[in-house]
Write a protein that holds these residues in place. Sequence first.
Motif, mmCIF file in Angstrom:
data_model
loop_
_atom_site.group_PDB
_atom_site.id
_atom_site.type_symbol
_atom_site.label_atom_id
_atom_site.label_comp_id
_atom_site.label_asym_id
_atom_site.label_seq_id
_atom_site.Cartn_x
_atom_site.Cartn_y
_atom_site.Cartn_z
ATOM 1 N N LYS A 1 28.428 34.841 39.250
ATOM 2 C CA LYS A 1 27.976 33.548 38.708
ATOM 3 C C LYS A 1 27.524 32.606 39.812
ATOM 4 C CE LYS A 1 30.477 34.015 34.477
ATOM 5 N NZ LYS A 1 31.661 33.829 33.723
ATOM 6 N N LYS A 2 28.255 32.590 40.908
ATOM 7 C CA LYS A 2 27.898 31.724 42.038
ATOM 8 C C LYS A 2 26.538 32.126 42.616
ATOM 9 C CE LYS A 2 29.333 30.591 46.712
ATOM 10 N NZ LYS A 2 30.183 31.015 47.815
ATOM 11 N N CYS A 3 26.319 33.426 42.787
ATOM 12 C CA CYS A 3 25.086 33.915 43.406
ATOM 13 C C CYS A 3 23.864 33.722 42.514
ATOM 14 C CB CYS A 3 25.217 35.392 43.774
ATOM 15 S SG CYS A 3 26.347 35.671 45.151
ATOM 16 N N LEU A 4 24.063 33.803 41.199
ATOM 17 C CA LEU A 4 22.921 33.683 40.297
ATOM 18 C C LEU A 4 22.731 32.274 39.742
ATOM 19 C CD1 LEU A 4 23.008 37.061 38.375
ATOM 20 C CD2 LEU A 4 21.624 36.414 40.326
ATOM 21 N N ALA A 5 23.627 31.356 40.072
ATOM 22 C CA ALA A 5 23.552 29.987 39.553
ATOM 23 C C ALA A 5 22.232 29.303 39.914
ATOM 24 C CB ALA A 5 24.728 29.162 40.065
ATOM 25 N N GLU A 6 21.731 29.586 41.102
ATOM 26 C CA GLU A 6 20.504 28.924 41.545
ATOM 27 C C GLU A 6 19.268 29.807 41.412
ATOM 28 O OE1 GLU A 6 21.026 27.047 45.333
ATOM 29 O OE2 GLU A 6 23.068 26.409 44.807
ATOM 30 N N LEU A 7 19.386 30.890 40.635
ATOM 31 C CA LEU A 7 18.269 31.812 40.423
ATOM 32 C C LEU A 7 18.058 32.023 38.918
ATOM 33 C CD1 LEU A 7 19.335 34.390 43.142
ATOM 34 C CD2 LEU A 7 17.462 32.744 43.323
ATOM 35 N N PRO A 8 17.574 30.990 38.218
ATOM 36 C CA PRO A 8 17.461 31.087 36.758
ATOM 37 C C PRO A 8 16.529 32.209 36.282
ATOM 38 C CG PRO A 8 16.371 29.105 37.566
ATOM 39 C CD PRO A 8 17.110 29.702 38.722
ATOM 40 N N ASP A 9 15.476 32.508 37.018
ATOM 41 C CA ASP A 9 14.565 33.584 36.603
ATOM 42 C C ASP A 9 15.259 34.947 36.669
ATOM 43 O OD1 ASP A 9 12.575 31.753 36.162
ATOM 44 O OD2 ASP A 9 11.556 32.114 38.074
ATOM 45 N N THR A 10 16.012 35.179 37.721
ATOM 46 C CA THR A 10 16.753 36.434 37.861
ATOM 47 C C THR A 10 17.815 36.525 36.778
ATOM 48 O OG1 THR A 10 16.374 36.452 40.239
ATOM 49 C CG2 THR A 10 18.184 37.814 39.417
ATOM 50 N N TYR A 11 18.494 35.423 36.519
ATOM 51 C CA TYR A 11 19.526 35.411 35.489
ATOM 52 C C TYR A 11 18.912 35.718 34.123
ATOM 53 C CZ TYR A 11 23.638 34.135 32.830
ATOM 54 O OH TYR A 11 24.719 34.177 31.988
ATOM 55 N N LYS A 12 17.779 35.116 33.822
ATOM 56 C CA LYS A 12 17.114 35.360 32.532
ATOM 57 C C LYS A 12 16.677 36.820 32.395
ATOM 58 C CE LYS A 12 15.549 30.711 31.576
ATOM 59 N NZ LYS A 12 14.467 29.761 31.550
ATOM 60 N N ARG A 13 16.189 37.400 33.471
ATOM 61 C CA ARG A 13 15.783 38.807 33.448
ATOM 62 C C ARG A 13 16.999 39.709 33.213
ATOM 63 N NH1 ARG A 13 14.332 41.683 38.465
ATOM 64 N NH2 ARG A 13 15.150 39.788 39.115
ATOM 65 N N LEU A 14 18.082 39.409 33.893
ATOM 66 C CA LEU A 14 19.317 40.174 33.717
ATOM 67 C C LEU A 14 19.891 39.956 32.310
ATOM 68 C CD1 LEU A 14 21.065 42.136 35.231
ATOM 69 C CD2 LEU A 14 22.343 40.218 36.166
ATOM 70 N N GLU A 15 19.743 38.751 31.807
ATOM 71 C CA GLU A 15 20.185 38.439 30.448
ATOM 72 C C GLU A 15 19.396 39.277 29.429
ATOM 73 O OE1 GLU A 15 21.505 34.248 28.531
ATOM 74 O OE2 GLU A 15 19.443 34.335 29.249
ATOM 75 N N LYS A 16 18.106 39.429 29.638
ATOM 76 C CA LYS A 16 17.266 40.242 28.735
ATOM 77 C C LYS A 16 17.675 41.707 28.804
ATOM 78 C CE LYS A 16 12.944 41.493 26.918
ATOM 79 N NZ LYS A 16 13.460 42.621 26.190
ATOM 80 N N ILE A 17 17.870 42.224 30.019
ATOM 81 C CA ILE A 17 18.299 43.618 30.190
ATOM 82 C C ILE A 17 19.641 43.832 29.492
ATOM 83 C CG2 ILE A 17 19.130 45.310 31.880
ATOM 84 C CD1 ILE A 17 17.025 44.072 33.844
ATOM 85 N N SER A 18 20.563 42.905 29.694
ATOM 86 C CA SER A 18 21.889 43.069 29.094
ATOM 87 C C SER A 18 21.824 42.956 27.571
ATOM 88 C CB SER A 18 22.898 42.076 29.674
ATOM 89 O OG SER A 18 22.628 40.775 29.273
ATOM 90 N N GLN A 19 20.962 42.089 27.049
ATOM 91 C CA GLN A 19 20.813 41.976 25.593
ATOM 92 C C GLN A 19 20.241 43.271 25.014
ATOM 93 O OE1 GLN A 19 21.948 39.330 23.657
ATOM 94 N NE2 GLN A 19 21.578 40.795 22.017
#
Length: 170
Positions: free
Chosen positions: A123-141
């Motif tokens: 969470k700390k590492c991805l907090a400032e990378l919203p695009d990466t988080y959204k991509r990972l969120e899509k993969i996980s969904q």
Amino acid sequence: MPILSERLQTEINLHCYTTLVESVSILQDLPDDTVSEIVSHLKSEIYLPNDILVKAGSEGDCMYFIASGTVAVSTPTGREVCHLQDGAYFGEIALIRKDHKRIANVVAIEMVEVYKLESKIFKKCLAELPDTYKRLEKISQDRYNRTNFLEELHKKHILEKSLARKHEID
């Protein structure tokens, strides 16, 4: 007292984990300082064939990166979803979804070396990378939907087999 400076330890870790970082797609797109932060917190674990790495329904507090080996992913009722190998990752669904529950079982097929990343570091590492988080969120969904779909199919199949047996007995 540490023998190596923190900077030197980070450089050694980066060098040791270079192959892993190069083979994991989500790590390749991250800024170098984020990769360094993640790598500095990875914990190595070894599993033997048939060892359970993750049990469906358990609390998810980390994700895993496969350095070497193969694991089988299955639904809670035992329907195999896929095999994951070197460079794959799993466990991110529990870190991204709000309920933090594992949705699948993960079992080592052969000896497997994984690197574990704790939830708080993720969470700390991805907090400032919203695009990466959204991509990972899509993969996980997508993974979540696929696993649930296969689980429902498997439940239906089990029910049909059970009803057919009961009908044969009657």
